[in-house]
Scaffold this motif. Structure first.
Motif, PDB file in Angstrom:
ATOM      1  N   TYR A  57       0.865  -1.176   0.000  1.00  0.00           N
ATOM      2  CA  TYR A  57       0.000   0.000   0.000  1.00  0.00           C
ATOM      3  C   TYR A  57       0.903   1.229   0.000  1.00  0.00           C
ATOM      4  N   ALA A  58       0.847   2.009  -1.071  1.00  0.00           N
ATOM      5  CA  ALA A  58       1.808   3.102  -1.228  1.00  0.00           C
ATOM      6  C   ALA A  58       1.171   4.325  -1.867  1.00  0.00           C
ATOM      7  N   ALA A  59       1.892   5.437  -1.735  1.00  0.00           N
ATOM      8  CA  ALA A  59       1.559   6.680  -2.420  1.00  0.00           C
ATOM      9  C   ALA A  59       2.860   7.285  -2.922  1.00  0.00           C
ATOM     10  N   PHE A  60       2.775   7.997  -4.037  1.00  0.00           N
ATOM     11  CA  PHE A  60       3.946   8.581  -4.683  1.00  0.00           C
ATOM     12  C   PHE A  60       3.687  10.051  -5.004  1.00  0.00           C
ATOM     13  N   GLY A  89       8.706  15.564  -5.827  1.00  0.00           N
ATOM     14  CA  GLY A  89       9.155  16.689  -5.016  1.00  0.00           C
ATOM     15  C   GLY A  89       9.668  17.852  -5.854  1.00  0.00           C
ATOM     16  N   PRO A  90      10.160  18.911  -5.210  1.00  0.00           N
ATOM     17  CA  PRO A  90      10.567  20.127  -5.897  1.00  0.00           C
ATOM     18  C   PRO A  90      11.608  19.931  -6.999  1.00  0.00           C
ATOM     19  N   ASP A  91      12.483  18.942  -6.877  1.00  0.00           N
ATOM     20  CA  ASP A  91      13.512  18.714  -7.890  1.00  0.00           C
ATOM     21  C   ASP A  91      13.190  17.562  -8.819  1.00  0.00           C
ATOM     22  N   GLY A  92      11.954  17.087  -8.797  1.00  0.00           N
ATOM     23  CA  GLY A  92      11.558  16.011  -9.688  1.00  0.00           C
ATOM     24  C   GLY A  92      11.807  14.624  -9.134  1.00  0.00           C
ATOM     25  N   HIS A  93      12.229  14.538  -7.875  1.00  0.00           N
ATOM     26  CA  HIS A  93      12.471  13.236  -7.262  1.00  0.00           C
ATOM     27  C   HIS A  93      11.146  12.560  -6.931  1.00  0.00           C
ATOM     28  N   ASN A  94      11.088  11.253  -7.123  1.00  0.00           N
ATOM     29  CA  ASN A  94       9.898  10.453  -6.830  1.00  0.00           C
ATOM     30  C   ASN A  94       9.972  10.008  -5.371  1.00  0.00           C
ATOM     31  N   ILE A  95       9.087  10.542  -4.542  1.00  0.00           N
ATOM     32  CA  ILE A  95       9.084  10.231  -3.120  1.00  0.00           C
ATOM     33  C   ILE A  95       7.889   9.320  -2.836  1.00  0.00           C
ATOM     34  N   GLU A  96       8.175   8.195  -2.217  1.00  0.00           N
ATOM     35  CA  GLU A  96       7.153   7.178  -1.934  1.00  0.00           C
ATOM     36  C   GLU A  96       7.099   6.913  -0.438  1.00  0.00           C
ATOM     37  N   VAL A  97       5.905   6.635   0.045  1.00  0.00           N
ATOM     38  CA  VAL A  97       5.734   6.080   1.389  1.00  0.00           C
ATOM     39  C   VAL A  97       4.928   4.805   1.217  1.00  0.00           C
ATOM     40  N   VAL A  98       5.417   3.723   1.837  1.00  0.00           N
ATOM     41  CA  VAL A  98       4.812   2.416   1.632  1.00  0.00           C
ATOM     42  C   VAL A  98       4.585   1.707   2.966  1.00  0.00           C
ATOM     43  N   CYS A  99       3.455   1.028   3.043  1.00  0.00           N
ATOM     44  CA  CYS A  99       3.137   0.142   4.174  1.00  0.00           C
ATOM     45  C   CYS A  99       2.995  -1.265   3.579  1.00  0.00           C
ATOM     46  N   ASN A 100       3.721  -2.201   4.138  1.00  0.00           N
ATOM     47  CA  ASN A 100       3.684  -3.582   3.662  1.00  0.00           C
ATOM     48  C   ASN A 100       2.808  -4.483   4.523  1.00  0.00           C
ATOM     49  N   GLU A 101       2.069  -3.882   5.448  1.00  0.00           N
ATOM     50  CA  GLU A 101       1.238  -4.635   6.379  1.00  0.00           C
ATOM     51  C   GLU A 101      -0.204  -4.697   5.862  1.00  0.00           C
ATOM     52  N   PRO A 102      -0.928  -5.763   6.205  1.00  0.00           N
ATOM     53  CA  PRO A 102      -2.345  -5.820   5.821  1.00  0.00           C
ATOM     54  C   PRO A 102      -3.151  -4.759   6.563  1.00  0.00           C
ATOM     55  N   GLU A 103      -4.333  -4.458   6.051  1.00  0.00           N
ATOM     56  CA  GLU A 103      -5.231  -3.493   6.686  1.00  0.00           C
ATOM     57  C   GLU A 103      -5.489  -3.932   8.131  1.00  0.00           C
ATOM     58  N   ALA A 104      -5.449  -2.970   9.048  1.00  0.00           N
ATOM     59  CA  ALA A 104      -5.646  -3.296  10.475  1.00  0.00           C
ATOM     60  C   ALA A 104      -7.105  -3.628  10.756  1.00  0.00           C
TER      61      ALA A 104
END
Length: 125
Positions: free
Chosen positions: A104-107, A110-125
């Motif tokens: 489960y992730a979002a992308f 950023g300001p310089d064109g970098h792809n910033i991701e945050v990811v959760c690898n756990e099942p839904e609580a």
């Protein structure tokens, strides 16, 4: 997995503000800071890995950095905060089953064109 990742940014103040606001839902704070040419180190309190930014006029290749979230709500909070901080959508929060069933992730870009991701690898609580 890493000790630290350090990369150059073209607008130090804008990038610092973007990353601080975007990663606030993950508990990321400033660990240390020097002049813009040295930069800023960001991490979770007591964390063992950090992200470091420094100002440069060099044009580095775009980078993909993925941060681990404890839960899906942190992924969603990051996405909202990153867009509020000026990031551009590069993938709304959601499952990415082509990676694995609980990816489960979002992308954002950023300001310089970098792809910033945050990811959760756990099942839904």
């Amino acid at each position: 997995m890493f000790d630290h990742v350090k990369f150059g940014v073209s607008d130090y103040a804008a990038s610092k503000a973007f990353f601080l606001k975007s990663l606030e839902p993950l508990g990321i704070v400033i660990a240390s800071e020097g002049p813009p040419a040295y930069g800023v180190e960001l991490c979770q309190p007591g964390g063992k890995s950090s992200l470091c930014l420094f100002e440069t006029q060099e044009k580095p290749a775009h980078l993909h950095v993925a941060f681990a979230a404890k839960n899906r709500q942190q992924v969603e909070a990051f996405y909202r905060a990153a867009l509020d901080a000026g990031g551009k959508d590069n993938g709304a929060p959601g499952l990415r089953p082509h990676y694995h069933a609980n990816y489960y992730a979002a992308f954002v870009i950023g300001p310089d064109g970098h792809n910033i991701e945050v990811v959760c690898n756990e099942p839904e609580a």
